[in-house]
Design a protein around this motif. Structure first.
Motif, mmCIF file in Angstrom:
data_model
loop_
_atom_site.group_PDB
_atom_site.id
_atom_site.type_symbol
_atom_site.label_atom_id
_atom_site.label_comp_id
_atom_site.label_asym_id
_atom_site.label_seq_id
_atom_site.Cartn_x
_atom_site.Cartn_y
_atom_site.Cartn_z
ATOM 1 N N PRO A 121 -2.528 -0.309 -9.281
ATOM 2 C CA PRO A 121 -2.814 -1.589 -8.904
ATOM 3 C C PRO A 121 -2.619 -2.433 -7.549
ATOM 4 C CG PRO A 121 -2.341 -2.278 -11.162
ATOM 5 C CD PRO A 121 -2.148 -0.326 -10.426
ATOM 6 N N LEU B 279 -5.221 -2.960 -4.143
ATOM 7 C CA LEU B 279 -6.130 -4.099 -4.573
ATOM 8 C C LEU B 279 -5.385 -4.755 -3.991
ATOM 9 C CD1 LEU B 279 -8.538 -5.252 -5.220
ATOM 10 C CD2 LEU B 279 -7.505 -4.907 -7.825
ATOM 11 N N THR C 144 0.857 -0.871 -0.315
ATOM 12 C CA THR C 144 0.241 -0.042 -0.012
ATOM 13 C C THR C 144 1.287 1.152 -0.037
ATOM 14 O OG1 THR C 144 -1.628 -1.369 1.234
ATOM 15 C CG2 THR C 144 -1.788 1.037 1.225
#
Length: 414
Positions: A173, A176, A83
């Motif tokens: 991405p 996710l 993240t």
């Protein structure tokens, strides 16, 4: 986690995260020419951004984070790291000069410091020694896949929408994937010796520094990484500046070359290590040593080529041979380390590898290119690539020294 399905699912998710790890890490090299033009950077500054400035934070943060991962849930460490680096990678698209780009790259480095070493530890706990090098090689395929996709997507998007948009698209991405990791991957049971093998950080570092095999394997891998990272960081700029490729051609052809060359090198080295090293541990170092010795003339021929169509296959061969260090050296570290210290031992090896390789290789080529520019103009990068050839040979010699140390360990164990 004992079933093959659970092992393979974990390996697949970790590998996918590693794909985006390398996409975010290497896209700056792909977009070096438009970034240099808009922000007014020198080759030395680009070398710092792709190399040393990234590596110094990546490596120093990596050891304490890995030590934490040896004592906590590794899945949480990896998810948080993914993240963080994804957010800062998107922030690179907001840079207005060297200082702001450097700040964003430092954030990417700090985040990525928590990704690889804990993943090595997870894989080592899931796969037995007989198949561990291949599992690590499969995980390491995240490098060529990430570089290949990042080169393609980065080149195409930058050509159509600008380099700033490319950073955002490549980074998105990661968030996710962090969620997928937490939802579908359970923390595996650590090695059988885990209950009695949780030494303090200082003890792990001390044992590492007192072990000639661990130190020599790390040194040999670091020199191989110096050659590999240097070549990867500057290949896009070389092909554009010296051989006249466009960003669209980079996205279409360099991406394929990187994915095939690096992918075959990683997979072949892992398969060969599993095939031969369990009987003769020296092969963990002999395999990459021979590959690097062959890679030196391949790099010479690639740099002499006068067209990008002739140069690309040779550069792919040189890159594939230069990355033979990765899977065998990581597997050797896992074999030589206790289960409860694998993340930390891997992080120490990665500290050496990235500080020397990622930190030194791109900067070395950038400095040589700036030095040669008054005399050679746009051909200064060709001079820099020739200067990288002796590094291949020095790395090959270091692997032979590591092989001797691994042989002494095998003799004492028998």
């Amino acid at each position: 986690m004992t079933t093959a399905g659970q092992r393979n699912l974990t390996l697949a998710i970790l590998t996918l995260i590693y794909v985006f790890n390398f996409m975010d890490r290497q896209i700056l090299g792909v977009l070096a020419e438009p970034i240099k033009a808009e922000l007014g950077l020198s080759d030395s500054q680009l070398g710092l951004l792709t190399g040393f400035m990234f590596a110094i934070f990546y490596t120093t943060v990596g050891v304490p984070v890995a030590w934490l991962a040896d004592r906590t849930r590794r899945t949480w460490v990896i998810a948080g790291a993914c993240t963080l680096w994804s957010g800062f990678s998107a922030a690179c698209g907001l840079a207005t000069g060297f200082a702001t780009m450097a700040a964003a790259r430092i954030g990417v480095a700090v985040g990525e410091a928590g990704g690889v070493a804990p993943s090595y530890s997870l894989i080592a706990d899931l796969f037995p020694p007989a198949s561990r090098a291949r599992a690590l090689a499969l995980y390491s395929l995240g490098v060529p896949i990430g570089i290949g996709i990042g080169t393609a997507v980065g080149g195409w998007i930058a050509d159509a929408f600008g380099w700033r948009t490319a950073f955002v698209v490549v980074a998105a991405p990661g968030i996710l994937l962090s969620v997928l990791l937490l939802l579908f991957v359970r923390e595996p049971v650590r090695g059988k010796a885990e209950a009695e093998a949780t030494p303090p950080l200082g003890a792990v570092i001390g044992r590492f520094l007192r072990s000639p095999p661990l130190m020599l394997v790390s040194l040999a891998a670091s020199l191989g990484a110096f050659a590999c990272y240097g070549l990867m960081a500057w290949l896009s700029a070389y092909l554009i500046r010296v051989l006249g490729m466009t960003l669209t051609e980079i996205g279409s052809w360099l991406s394929i070359t990187l994915a095939i060359g690096l992918g075959l090198g990683i997979w072949a080295s892992g398969a060969l290590a599993d095939r031969f090293a369990h009987r003769n541990p020296r092969m963990y170092a002999i395999i990459p040593g021979v590959a690097l010795a062959i890679g030196a003339p391949a790099l010479v021929l690639a740099t002499l080529a006068e067209s990008w169509a002739a140069a690309l296959p040779l550069f792919g061969l040189a890159l594939g041979l230069s990355i033979f260090y990765l899977a065998p050296s990581v597997a050797a570290i896992q074999v030589l380390s206790l289960p409860g210290e694998r993340s930390t031992a891997s992080a120490i090896m990665l500290l050496c590898l990235n500080l020397v390789g990622l930190g030194g290789g791109p900067v070395f080529l950038g400095v040589v290119s700036d030095w040669a520019m008054p005399a050679h103009g746009s051909g200064s990068l060709r001079v820099a690539f020739f200067a990288l050839v002796p590094v291949f040979l020095i790395a090959a010699a270091a692997n032979l020294a590591a092989a001797r140390a691994l042989g002494r360990v095998a003799t004492s164990a028998s």
